[in-house]
Design an enzyme around this catalytic site. Structure first.
Site, PDB file in Angstrom:
ATOM      1  N   MET A  36       0.851  -1.202   0.000  1.00 24.36           N
ATOM      2  CA  MET A  36       0.000   0.000   0.000  1.00 24.36           C
ATOM      3  C   MET A  36       0.881   1.245   0.000  1.00 24.36           C
ATOM      4  O   MET A  36       1.840   1.312   0.757  1.00 24.36           O
ATOM      5  CB  MET A  36      -0.850  -0.003   1.270  1.00 24.36           C
ATOM      6  CG  MET A  36      -1.505   1.333   1.613  1.00 24.36           C
ATOM      7  SD  MET A  36      -2.235   1.323   3.280  1.00 24.36           S
ATOM      8  CE  MET A  36      -3.921   0.919   2.958  1.00 24.36           C
ATOM      9  N   ASP A  38       0.047   5.681  -1.286  1.00 26.82           N
ATOM     10  CA  ASP A  38      -0.842   6.837  -1.069  1.00 26.82           C
ATOM     11  C   ASP A  38      -2.335   6.526  -0.841  1.00 26.82           C
ATOM     12  O   ASP A  38      -2.914   5.719  -1.573  1.00 26.82           O
ATOM     13  CB  ASP A  38      -0.842   7.745  -2.298  1.00 26.82           C
ATOM     14  CG  ASP A  38       0.524   7.973  -2.879  1.00 26.82           C
ATOM     15  OD1 ASP A  38       1.500   7.511  -2.314  1.00 26.82           O
ATOM     16  OD2 ASP A  38       0.584   8.619  -3.936  1.00 26.82           O
ATOM     17  N   GLN A  54      -3.298   3.297  -3.181  1.00 25.49           N
ATOM     18  CA  GLN A  54      -2.396   2.648  -4.131  1.00 25.49           C
ATOM     19  C   GLN A  54      -2.062   1.263  -3.611  1.00 25.49           C
ATOM     20  O   GLN A  54      -1.496   1.122  -2.515  1.00 25.49           O
ATOM     21  CB  GLN A  54      -1.109   3.473  -4.270  1.00 25.49           C
ATOM     22  CG  GLN A  54      -1.301   4.805  -4.967  1.00 25.49           C
ATOM     23  CD  GLN A  54      -1.402   4.650  -6.468  1.00 25.49           C
ATOM     24  OE1 GLN A  54      -0.408   4.465  -7.143  1.00 25.49           O
ATOM     25  NE2 GLN A  54      -2.615   4.713  -6.996  1.00 25.49           N
ATOM     26  N   TRP A  62       6.475  -2.317  -4.013  1.00 26.55           N
ATOM     27  CA  TRP A  62       5.685  -1.508  -4.952  1.00 26.55           C
ATOM     28  C   TRP A  62       5.710  -2.151  -6.336  1.00 26.55           C
ATOM     29  O   TRP A  62       6.762  -2.618  -6.788  1.00 26.55           O
ATOM     30  CB  TRP A  62       6.282  -0.106  -4.988  1.00 26.55           C
ATOM     31  CG  TRP A  62       5.530   0.869  -5.837  1.00 26.55           C
ATOM     32  CD1 TRP A  62       4.383   1.526  -5.498  1.00 26.55           C
ATOM     33  CD2 TRP A  62       5.882   1.314  -7.148  1.00 26.55           C
ATOM     34  NE1 TRP A  62       3.992   2.346  -6.521  1.00 26.55           N
ATOM     35  CE2 TRP A  62       4.898   2.243  -7.547  1.00 26.55           C
ATOM     36  CE3 TRP A  62       6.918   1.026  -8.028  1.00 26.55           C
ATOM     37  CZ2 TRP A  62       4.930   2.881  -8.776  1.00 26.55           C
ATOM     38  CZ3 TRP A  62       6.947   1.665  -9.261  1.00 26.55           C
ATOM     39  CH2 TRP A  62       5.960   2.584  -9.626  1.00 26.55           C
ATOM     40  N   SER A  97      -2.107   7.765  -8.408  1.00 26.25           N
ATOM     41  CA  SER A  97      -2.998   8.438  -7.448  1.00 26.25           C
ATOM     42  C   SER A  97      -3.958   9.423  -8.105  1.00 26.25           C
ATOM     43  O   SER A  97      -3.713   9.906  -9.207  1.00 26.25           O
ATOM     44  CB  SER A  97      -2.159   9.176  -6.411  1.00 26.25           C
ATOM     45  OG  SER A  97      -1.568   8.228  -5.573  1.00 26.25           O
ATOM     46  N   ARG A 155       1.064  14.298 -12.715  1.00 28.19           N
ATOM     47  CA  ARG A 155       0.227  13.275 -12.071  1.00 28.19           C
ATOM     48  C   ARG A 155      -0.535  13.750 -10.827  1.00 28.19           C
ATOM     49  O   ARG A 155      -0.316  14.819 -10.311  1.00 28.19           O
ATOM     50  CB  ARG A 155       1.091  12.074 -11.692  1.00 28.19           C
ATOM     51  CG  ARG A 155       2.258  12.359 -10.781  1.00 28.19           C
ATOM     52  CD  ARG A 155       3.031  11.069 -10.506  1.00 28.19           C
ATOM     53  NE  ARG A 155       4.279  11.332  -9.810  1.00 28.19           N
ATOM     54  CZ  ARG A 155       5.435  11.545 -10.413  1.00 28.19           C
ATOM     55  NH1 ARG A 155       5.521  11.560 -11.718  1.00 28.19           N
ATOM     56  NH2 ARG A 155       6.527  11.786  -9.692  1.00 28.19           N
ATOM     57  N   TRP A 286       8.963   6.527   1.213  1.00 20.51           N
ATOM     58  CA  TRP A 286       9.741   5.833   0.186  1.00 20.51           C
ATOM     59  C   TRP A 286      11.158   5.584   0.679  1.00 20.51           C
ATOM     60  O   TRP A 286      11.705   6.368   1.440  1.00 20.51           O
ATOM     61  CB  TRP A 286       9.812   6.676  -1.106  1.00 20.51           C
ATOM     62  CG  TRP A 286       8.475   6.828  -1.771  1.00 20.51           C
ATOM     63  CD1 TRP A 286       7.727   7.964  -1.850  1.00 20.51           C
ATOM     64  CD2 TRP A 286       7.728   5.805  -2.443  1.00 20.51           C
ATOM     65  NE1 TRP A 286       6.562   7.708  -2.540  1.00 20.51           N
ATOM     66  CE2 TRP A 286       6.536   6.405  -2.914  1.00 20.51           C
ATOM     67  CE3 TRP A 286       7.946   4.448  -2.701  1.00 20.51           C
ATOM     68  CZ2 TRP A 286       5.572   5.693  -3.619  1.00 20.51           C
ATOM     69  CZ3 TRP A 286       6.985   3.736  -3.405  1.00 20.51           C
ATOM     70  CH2 TRP A 286       5.812   4.373  -3.860  1.00 20.51           C
TER      71      TRP A 286
HETATM   72  C1  FRU Z   1       3.437   9.456  -4.311  1.00 23.83           C
HETATM   73  C2  FRU Z   1       3.415   8.778  -5.665  1.00 23.83           C
HETATM   74  C3  FRU Z   1       2.470   9.511  -6.611  1.00 23.83           C
HETATM   75  C4  FRU Z   1       2.084   8.456  -7.596  1.00 23.83           C
HETATM   76  C5  FRU Z   1       2.035   7.220  -6.717  1.00 23.83           C
HETATM   77  C6  FRU Z   1       2.484   5.963  -7.395  1.00 23.83           C
HETATM   78  O1  FRU Z   1       3.839   8.610  -3.293  1.00 23.83           O
HETATM   79  O2  FRU Z   1       4.717   8.708  -6.211  1.00 23.83           O
HETATM   80  O3  FRU Z   1       3.011  10.656  -7.221  1.00 23.83           O
HETATM   81  O4  FRU Z   1       0.858   8.704  -8.173  1.00 23.83           O
HETATM   82  O5  FRU Z   1       2.874   7.477  -5.617  1.00 23.83           O
HETATM   83  O6  FRU Z   1       2.216   4.837  -6.640  1.00 23.83           O
END
Ligand code: FRU
Length: 489
Positions: A36, A38, A54, A62, A97, A155, A286
């Protein structure tokens, strides 16, 4: 090829696999299995709170992101819902996101379709649902190229309605400057570009997960910066200022971090039907170690927080009041001083699901530092300290002995007005710790990974005695939403 059906089957078949009694949150949202990051699409829709996020179901790292989904009537009891979006179109390897809106009773998700190898890399798309559970993607992207002012990094659309018009804010960058760009639309399909409303390289070379809303008589922009010039801005930021829709211009007056903990990023907010502005963040960061990955899952979201503007135009964050519903076993005490280097003050307050509210009179104390210990083991080898240092005027969370992982230290300055006490409102969950200081003046969110039986709590004072004004604590109820609510999959 990824599909929603495949993801749901996988979640259902593996539902018991990552049951992790030790570190699984008891009252925070976490993925049923897999990865998981965002929070996405936060919305109060027809009386129910929806949280998307996410998700990569197939690994605790990820990967091609899907949108996972929970809903709740009270922000406390959550129901796991089917995966809402999977990257199943030729133009997307990930569903990045985005946000959710109520378009005349139709829940509409607006998200970034990200393609790893092709150009355009990032475009904005929508998906709709009548029941808020099953979504149909619109056949075409709604914004299929980034503006000249930006770049392929384009994005995390946030959409809202103002005076009958839809607005979308998106993060992008050019050169070394992160930017927020604005669009408007009458129908959520055709979008007009309005321009760059804010930008600054100081706050990072790309702004992720931007949000913009009115709070009191100011406008607040939030975002998570990539590669900021100063570590002061490393996680998520509140920009406080004014916003003019006609000029498409946000003027920055001041800024501060949303959360000073080590595990906080990609915050997002929404206004609920009671008119509250509620913010939720990803309670990880991250490129940090996540010891739960070995157990098949990673990531959690913070508890929901209500935002308010203070008299000096900073943003105060406080836990939503619904959290009180989790309380059981109230603990209080009958002493008013914590003595230098003494132990054993809170023998009855034990657990890994706890809420503590403690207020100290710093100004009439002569200690160097004072605070609370949580998640301590009987042999005292493992423990986490939350304290206020009178010498440096800082709140410090010392996690060097918290357990597995490299949790380190998190701290921030907490300036006190004359006669202002120091208060900590602490939420302990199996592998997390959120500390709200002085009615939301600052918050620090962190993940910690102690042993199952490290459950001792205490108060401490070092270098002198500290006056205690009040103390309340509760054990908190927990719920196995990720085991119990698979009926929808
Ligand atoms: C932020 C991000 C967003 C993107 C998503 C990808 O943590 O990098 O910019 O949409 O995560 O998982």
């Amino acid at each position: 090829m990824f599909t929603v059906e495949k993801a749901n089957e996988y979640l259902y078949e593996n539902r018991i696999k990552c049951y992790d009694k030790e570190w699984r949150p008891g009252y925070h949202l976490a993925p049923p299995i897999g990865w998981m990051n965002d929070p996405n699409g936060l919305i109060h829709f027809k009386g129910e709170y929806h949280v998307f996020y996410q998700l990569y179901p197939y690994s605790s790292e990820w990967g091609p992101t899907h949108w996972g989904h929970f809903k709740s009537k009270d922000l406390i009891s959550w129901e796991l819902l089917p995966v809402a979006l999977a990257p199943d179109r030729s133009y997307e390897t990930h569903c990045y996101s985005g946000s959710a809106v109520n378009n005349n009773g139709i829940m509409t998700l607006i998200y970034t379709a990200h393609h790893e190898t092709e150009s355009p890399k990032e475009i904005q798309c929508i998906a709709t649902s009548n029941d808020g559970i099953y979504f149909t993607k619109h056949l075409q992207p709604v914004i299929s190229v980034h503006p000249e002012d930006g770049s392929e990094e384009f994005r995390d659309p946030k959409v809202w309605m103002h005076e009958g018009i839809w607005y979308m804010i998106v993060g992008t960058c050019k050169g070394n400057s992160g930017k927020a760009v604005l669009y408007s639309s009458k129908n959520l399909i055709d979008w007009d570009y309005k321009g760059v409303i804010a930008e600054s390289g100081i706050f990072g070379d790309m702004w992720e997960c931007i949000d913009l809303f009115k709070l009191g008589d100011k406008y607040v922009m939030t975002f998570s910066p990539m590669n900021p010039v100063s570590l002061e801005f490393k996680k998520s930021i509140f920009l406080i200022g004014s916003f003019n829709y006609d000029l498409a211009e946000f003027k920055i007056e001041s800024h501060h971090e949303i959360d000073y903990g080590n595990d906080f990023y990609a915050a997002n907010s929404f206004e609920d039907e009671k008119g509250r502005r509620i913010l939720i963040g990803w309670m990880n960061m991250w490129r940090t170690k996540m010891p739960t990955q070995e157990r098949g899952w990673a990531g959690a979201l913070t508890i929901p927080r209500t935002l308010k503007l203070s008299r000096d135009n900073t943003v105060l964050s406080e836990p939503v009041e619904e959290l009180k519903l989790l309380r059981e076993n109230h603990h209080t005490i009958d002493f008013d001083e914590v003595q230098d280097n003494k132990k054993g003050y809170l023998k009855a307050v034990k657990g890994k699901y706890l809420e503590l509210m403690v207020e100290f009179d710093s100004q009439n104390s002569d200690s160097e530092r004072f605070g609370v210990i949580v998640r301590a083991s009987i042999d005292c080898r493992e423990f986490t300290e939350i304290y206020y240092s009178r010498a440096t005027a800082e709140v410090v969370i010392d996690m060097k002995k918290s357990g597995v992982g490299e949790c380190g230290i998190a701290k921030t300055v907490l300036k006190l007005e004359e006669n202002e006490n120091v208060s900590f409102h602490i939420f302990v969950d199996a592998s997390s710790l959120e500390v709200f200081c002085n009615n939301g003046k600052c918050v620090l969110s962190n993940r910690i990974y102690p042993k199952e039986d490290s459950v001792i709590t205490d108060l401490f004072s070092v270098g002198g005695n500290t006056c205690l004004i009040s103390f309340d604590a509760w054990n908190l109820k927990t719920e196995d939403y990720f085991i119990n609510s698979y009926n929808h999959l």
